[in-house]
Design a protein around this motif. Structure first.
Motif, PDB file in Angstrom:
ATOM      1  N   UNK A   1       0.805  -1.222   0.023  1.00  0.00           N
ATOM      2  CA  UNK A   1       0.105   0.071   0.073  1.00  0.00           C
ATOM      3  C   UNK A   1       0.897   1.321  -0.144  1.00  0.00           C
ATOM      4  N   UNK A   2       0.278   2.455  -0.790  1.00  0.00           N
ATOM      5  CA  UNK A   2       1.081   3.521  -0.507  1.00  0.00           C
ATOM      6  C   UNK A   2       1.134   4.053   0.798  1.00  0.00           C
TER       7      UNK A   2
ATOM      8  N   UNK B   1      -0.527   4.025   6.344  1.00  0.00           N
ATOM      9  CA  UNK B   1      -0.571   4.440   7.680  1.00  0.00           C
ATOM     10  C   UNK B   1      -2.046   4.963   8.169  1.00  0.00           C
ATOM     11  N   UNK B   2      -2.835   5.203   7.282  1.00  0.00           N
ATOM     12  CA  UNK B   2      -4.255   5.542   7.835  1.00  0.00           C
ATOM     13  C   UNK B   2      -4.723   4.185   8.718  1.00  0.00           C
ATOM     14  N   UNK B   3      -4.120   3.177   8.275  1.00  0.00           N
ATOM     15  CA  UNK B   3      -4.882   1.678   8.770  1.00  0.00           C
ATOM     16  C   UNK B   3      -3.842   1.498  10.058  1.00  0.00           C
TER      17      UNK B   3
ATOM     18  N   UNK C   1      -2.960   3.976  14.536  1.00  0.00           N
ATOM     19  CA  UNK C   1      -3.364   3.765  16.079  1.00  0.00           C
ATOM     20  C   UNK C   1      -2.430   2.869  16.656  1.00  0.00           C
ATOM     21  N   UNK C   2      -2.004   2.152  15.988  1.00  0.00           N
ATOM     22  CA  UNK C   2      -1.197   1.000  16.392  1.00  0.00           C
ATOM     23  C   UNK C   2       0.341   1.052  16.477  1.00  0.00           C
ATOM     24  N   UNK C   3       0.951   2.206  15.801  1.00  0.00           N
ATOM     25  CA  UNK C   3       2.192   2.520  15.487  1.00  0.00           C
ATOM     26  C   UNK C   3       2.947   2.437  16.638  1.00  0.00           C
TER      27      UNK C   3
END
Ligand SMILES: C[S@@+](CC[C@H](N)C(=O)[O-])C[C@H]1O[C@@H](n2cnc3c(N)ncnc32)[C@H](O)[C@@H]1O
Length: 202
Positions: free
Chosen positions: A5-6, A11-13, A16-18
């Protein structure tokens, strides 16, 4: 599975977990960046590809005036909740929305891994443009070994990553008239390179 994915979509997905993997992200730098964080006190600093602000927060603590640039509004939203005094700017590292010679230092950690081979030079060129004379660029160029398979309940996915060999990055920077102040290869026990901490002077 959605592969490659770009960054904006990926990173939209993942936003919250990063931060759950902060220690893992820190391990790419070990202590390689610490001396340069300390140097940032009282300076105007750009964190390019800042994400959720893992480095921006450290820069703030070191006393820098920090602007965080990222292409992902979701990553910046996490940063804004965590460290409201950081100025966040939505934009592309390849076309930075800043006038020339704005910053004393630019940090960019683990963001170049999302650029394609032919985007490294334009990115370094943008860093050069926004730095003041004698300004410094602190780059963390990580070695991406295998796709990190993520899963957010909608299914599995990976975010597109590319390796940039340390010698190539250094040569590209030198071609753009950067001076090399520091070039450190961080390795693991098996001698495989984990990352390059490259510090460049305008
Ligand atoms: C692995 S994260 C690193 C975040 C942070 N620098 C750190 O060290 O934890 C990569 C970040 O680079 C951002 N990014 C990727 N390509 C970008 C581009 N062309 N312009 C701005 N940001 C970008 C992504 O949105 C993501 O937040």
């Amino acid at each position: 599975m959605k592969r490659g994915l770009d960054p904006k979509t990926g990173y939209a997905r993942y936003a919250l977990e990063y931060d759950d993997r902060e220690r893992f992200w820190d391990s790419f730098e070990k202590d390689g960046v610490k001396p340069f964080l300390l140097e940032s006190e009282g300076k105007k600093v750009l964190d390019a590809g800042a994400g959720t602000g893992r480095v921006s927060v450290k820069l703030c603590k070191a006393g820098a005036e920090v602007t965080a640039l990222d292409i992902s509004p979701d990553m910046l939203a996490v940063l804004e909740r965590k460290q409201p005094e950081v100025e966040t700017v939505l934009g592309d590292m390849l076309d930075m929305p800043f006038p020339d010679e704005q910053f004393d230092m630019v940090f960019s950690s683990m963001a170049m891994v999302h650029l394609k081979k032919n985007e490294v030079e334009p990115f370094l060129d943008e860093c050069y443009r926004v730095l003041k004379d004698d300004g410094k660029l602190v780059l963390v160029n990580i070695h991406y070994r295998k796709p990190q398979v993520l899963n957010d309940g909608q299914g599995q996915y990976t975010i597109a990553c590319y390796n940039h060999f340390p010698r190539h990055v250094r040569q590209t920077a030198e071609k753009l008239a950067f001076g090399v102040e520091h070039d450190e290869i961080i390795t693991e026990g098996d001698d495989i390179w984990v990352s390059q901490v490259l510090v460049l002077k305008k």
